[in-house]
Enzyme design. Sequence first.
Site, PDB file in Angstrom:
ATOM      1  NE  ARG A 147     -17.111  12.428   8.752  1.00 21.49           N
ATOM      2  CZ  ARG A 147     -15.946  11.992   8.102  1.00 21.49           C
ATOM      3  NH1 ARG A 147     -15.429  10.826   8.023  1.00 21.49           N
ATOM      4  NH2 ARG A 147     -15.251  12.992   7.735  1.00 21.49           N
ATOM      5  N   GLY A 170      -0.758   4.544   0.221  1.00 21.41           N
ATOM      6  CA  GLY A 170      -1.185   5.794   0.583  1.00 21.41           C
ATOM      7  C   GLY A 170      -0.854   6.382   1.750  1.00 21.41           C
ATOM      8  CG  HIS A 225     -16.374   8.315   3.868  1.00 18.97           C
ATOM      9  ND1 HIS A 225     -15.947   8.429   2.818  1.00 18.97           N
ATOM     10  CD2 HIS A 225     -15.835   8.770   4.937  1.00 18.97           C
ATOM     11  CE1 HIS A 225     -14.968   9.532   2.996  1.00 18.97           C
ATOM     12  NE2 HIS A 225     -15.023   9.703   4.247  1.00 18.97           N
ATOM     13  N   GLY A 257       0.968  -1.219   0.027  1.00 16.07           N
ATOM     14  CA  GLY A 257      -0.064   0.012  -0.238  1.00 16.07           C
ATOM     15  C   GLY A 257       0.796   1.304  -0.079  1.00 16.07           C
ATOM     16  CB  SER A 284     -15.851  18.070   2.021  1.00 18.37           C
ATOM     17  OG  SER A 284     -15.388  18.395   3.431  1.00 18.37           O
ATOM     18  CG  HIS A 300     -19.207  11.052   4.841  1.00 16.42           C
ATOM     19  ND1 HIS A 300     -19.971  12.245   4.679  1.00 16.42           N
ATOM     20  CD2 HIS A 300     -18.065  11.427   5.348  1.00 16.42           C
ATOM     21  CE1 HIS A 300     -19.317  13.370   4.846  1.00 16.42           C
ATOM     22  NE2 HIS A 300     -17.959  12.792   5.399  1.00 16.42           N
ATOM     23  CB  ALA A 331      -0.857   4.302   6.486  1.00 18.63           C
TER      24      ALA A 331
END
Lengths: 251, 640
Positions: free
Chosen positions: B333, B44, B404, B42, B286, B268, B46
């Site tokens: 949320r 991304g 989400h 991965g 957003s 979300h 992280a």
Amino acid sequence: MNFKLKIWRQTNAQTPGKLVDYDVRDISPHTSFLEMLDILNEQLLGRGEEPIAFDSDCREGICGTCALTVNGEAHGPDHPGAVCELYMRKFRDGATITIEPFRVGAFPIVKDLVIDRSPLDRIVQAGGFISARAGSAPEANSILIPKHDADLAMEAAACIGCGACAAACPNGSAMLFTAAKVSHLSLLPQGYPERESRVLKMVRVMDAEGFGNCTNTYECEAVCPAEISASFIAKLNREYARARLRKSAGE
Amino acid sequence: MIGTLDPKIPPGPLAQKWRSHRDHSRLVSPNNRRKFDIIVVGSGLAGGSAAATLGELGYRVKCFCFQDSARRAHSIAAQGGINAAKNYQNDGDSVYRLFHDTIKGGDFRSREANVYRLAEISNNIIDQCVAQGVPFAREYGGLLANRSFGGAQVSRTFYARGQTGQQLLLGCYQALCRQIARDTVRMFPQTEMLDLVIVDGQAKGIITRSLCSGKIDRHAADAVVLATGGYGNVFYLSTNARGCNVTATYRAYKRGALFANPAFTQIHPTCIPVSGEHQSKLTLMSESLRNDGRVWVPKRKEDRDKPPGEIPEQERDYYLERKYPSYGNLAPRDISSRAAKEVCDEGRGVGPGGRGVYLDFADAIKRLGEDTIRERYGNLFEVYEKITGENAYKVPMRIYPAVHYTMGGLWVDYDLMSNVPGLFVIGEANFSDHGANRLGASALMQGLADGYFILPNTLPNYLASQMGKRPSPDFPEFENAENEVRARIERLLTVNGTRSLDSFHRELGVLLWDQCGMSRHEKGLRESLQKIPELREQFWRDVRVLGSDEDFNQSLERAGRVADFLEFAELMCMDALERDESAGAHFREEHQTADGEALRDDEHHAAVFAWEFQGNGQPPKLHREPLRFETVHLTQRSYK
């Protein structure tokens, strides 16, 4: 809505490709362009034909994965926006639509509509960064940056790395891509220490990867989904000239 | 077999745990680091930040991603911002308050020690990102700007227009590029991990498939780091990118890593509603929009088809402001999503199918002017117009909740190591910090905290005892894993049935959304646990995957992912059934307060549920890690 599609099919980089005709029917105008291709692929699968390979991921215009030339235009007719943000309501019912990959000498075709854009990664690897070791950073608000500079840097940094600029350019130039990164980093004080070496290295690799040069046609700016201004190319040229001069002066 | 689950929380007062843990952890000296090979799957926030930082420290890193470039990982799509406890606004923020908000926002289902560390590190992240050149929004004096987000009464969110995730990811991608150029990191784009290899009980390698050539490879290493994101796409429709999948973490689960809290999935509240059956994904608007937008539906259901402009003020129900006056439109949320579902279930939803609520900017435009709104949210309004063909400066946006983020993930201890020694899990792929509900602008914070600051400090604690123990990829464990991967691919290609992958995936998604989505109940979950194995059985009997395995074959790559979702979905429903309480995003209809809020059962369920694979066709074994709260008091969450 119904459409006649002419789609580029090519098994791999070695085999020549060709445009193949397909029909799609009863498409809702609220369908996105890529969803229309999904529907076509489902139909092909049903007929036992191999689906058309095309790249996409986020499908909201930010990841830069999708890369199609639609009727000769990179990302299609709805600028600014990536082709994943294009909706069928933008086309006339019954229209013929030609779909090809981005045509850039430096981006070989992998299969059908999928291309290899690793040259863009190598341009960034050449110097498109600020060397900041994790753990060494100073307190964030100790670096004051005028709002205007920060905003301008953000405009350049918004590039999604899709390569449409090179696809639209008659010279296959990646100057807008390179200019965006050089400008973003040279507009910020954090980027000053590596300012000259960065632009020299990035331009060298850009040339070595086989991209053409800029002749100010501004096609890149017209198709850029992130609305990167071609004025950043002028900034790149200035940064490059400055770096060359300082280097030749031995500074 | 696994004994009691030990999170290995360091002793001492909460605020000193992380420092004292680092003071006492084992280290790997600089000249020894190059002797260790680390696999990071991965790229991304992280994975990218971890790979770059480990490379910078001198380890030899191999980083894998399925995208064609590390820069395209799905972190790029995060819009709103990243939290940090800088208190630049002088509005009473602190590390403690960010910690407390996060624990409370997660409905008291996360570990105090982990969350406190996250809040502490949040400030370092902002420093690090600014040093890298991330162009955060600034004020005219040149200082960093902040905005507000849900679940907090302070302004602590740093942002770069509506593209914060993109800018943070590019910062970390650039750091990664620097290491690639220095040859400390080798990047493998378009390469998918298909299995984890365990040698003598420790994670020592992976099996990969090149998505371009179909080539299967073995990679041996001293440690494996999974940073492969969440599993929201199990629902088919979600705000995740098309490629997001559960395969890496699910394969690790099948090799013995525990999967924790899989039922904790975040819906979300502000996404563009579903428009048609061929929709391939949902688009987020957003949460930052709720700073200035007001959420409402008509008071009377007869008004729901009227144009919004014809519904007078007194006939509108600003239900978030009515129900949660102190947080208003910035309620967390899970609460906002359920409130939207509730008004739509009452028949007051707007738009096609009655599955939508208004997010209205008219008051903000009147107060601040259209230019200010355009400067704050311009790109989001453009996205909205592209997708819906409507101008949200003139008519209210229509929004509806969508899948989400997933709080669940592989179980990890305080060092972010799973129960399998040598297997580390970071970012959304682990379960650790968000409890039963994640607050806005906290995912970016967690991904970067894990990658830049936590893992580089905890990994050596494991590596120090592993010098010279890296196996050869010729070991039988690698050969066996490779053979299993090949057999599975072969099986997918030879079913040669009649149904497409999408048709299976869609059917699974609808089932989960109805029974394991915003609200769940025992009967529905039990039914799903019947239906999912049937659907899976049908998949392996009737799926049609064309093409070959030695080629660029997008159908084949997706087939493996859908097959894993079909197994994983069962685990998710099992967890949702077992957690016989409501907590955060996990809302069991049987457990609610008189006014419809989530009702926890702290006596029985203040615990992490971690599931251990017991073999195909066998029910997994449940382990519970009790959550101990020494600093915060467990309370009924209130945002009223």
